[in-house]
Enzyme design. Sequence first.
Site, short mmCIF file in Angstrom:
data_model
loop_
_atom_site.label_atom_id
_atom_site.label_comp_id
_atom_site.label_asym_id
_atom_site.label_seq_id
_atom_site.Cartn_x
_atom_site.Cartn_y
_atom_site.Cartn_z
N LYS A 150 0.84 -1.28 0.10
CA LYS A 150 0.01 0.00 -0.04
C LYS A 150 0.82 1.23 0.09
O LYS A 150 1.76 1.50 1.06
CB LYS A 150 -1.01 -0.02 1.22
N LYS A 246 -14.24 -7.85 -6.62
CA LYS A 246 -14.75 -8.13 -5.11
C LYS A 246 -16.07 -8.23 -5.17
O LYS A 246 -16.81 -7.51 -5.52
CB LYS A 246 -14.14 -6.82 -4.39
#
Length: 329
Positions: A150, A246
């Site tokens: 990230k 997702k």
Amino acid sequence: MLRTLVARRDAFPLRTPFRISRGVKTVADVVTVEISADGATGRGEGVPYPHYGESVEGALAAIEAARGAIEGGATREELQGAMAAGAARNAVDCALWDLQAKLSGRSVTERLGRPAIAPTPTAITVSLDRPGAMAEAAAALADAPLVKIKVDRSDPEAQIRAVRAAAPRPRVIVDPNESWTIAEVERLQPLLAELRIDLLEQPLPANDDDALEGLAPLVPIAADESAHVAGDVDALAGKYQVINIKLDKTGGLTGALALADAAAAAGLGVMTGSMISSSLSIAPALVIAARSAFVDLDGPLWLSADRPGGVNGAGGVLTPPAPGFWGTS
């Protein structure tokens, strides 16, 4: 078939804060749905995402608004039109897949004509922090099959170099969570290639997709926030090389299967991702993971305690849940 529906909020504290470019999460707030009929109960979970205008209260209200249809026996296909794609429909859709498996005595994978879920390598996330702290976290993952970094705009080169130096062997996904500009995407291409990055995930804000038109990236780029349902694929082809699926975006396994088919038809690769969640979200996502080049389903591994019988993530490989947990009789 008459059914009974229960929907509630569950909260799962994280063992350590999870940081991305948009903020920090310390608790996974989820919506749990249980649908019962003929002595069997199917379960599903959704994770409302504020970035998409969702909340637990809003998801529970959407489920309540559909109660009559759900308890009256509406099919998964009928609910695709009755409920909007998102976390609420995900919880309901996956509960219905689970209920069908338990009533029929045939697993979800059997009904789809696919092999049973096998142990699955997953990305393990190094959350956003100072480069030194990220390197320390990455060192513990040096033998993992896949690491996800990230990053933000502050110093992505230092962040990525720190992780790669500490973990030189794993495949790597870099995820700026929409925080970069197209100039940064172009400038950082040589760095990504040099450090053997395998995938760049959603570097630009979702409404800036057109800036990627005509770019020949050195590293494939995946659409995450830009890709929700099958109908999004046509607009993304030619800009992205991979679609991150997702279930909380597609509104369940039904929509996820449709998105995977649409991506394949467009010549795009598939990634499976998830929100920070319990194993009840991950179990149906493993069906999509079986046909994915990249899998990012480490959500439950961030929890202080998961649901009993859930996945195990030792060594960066997810072992499927216990029999009967989800999708099996």
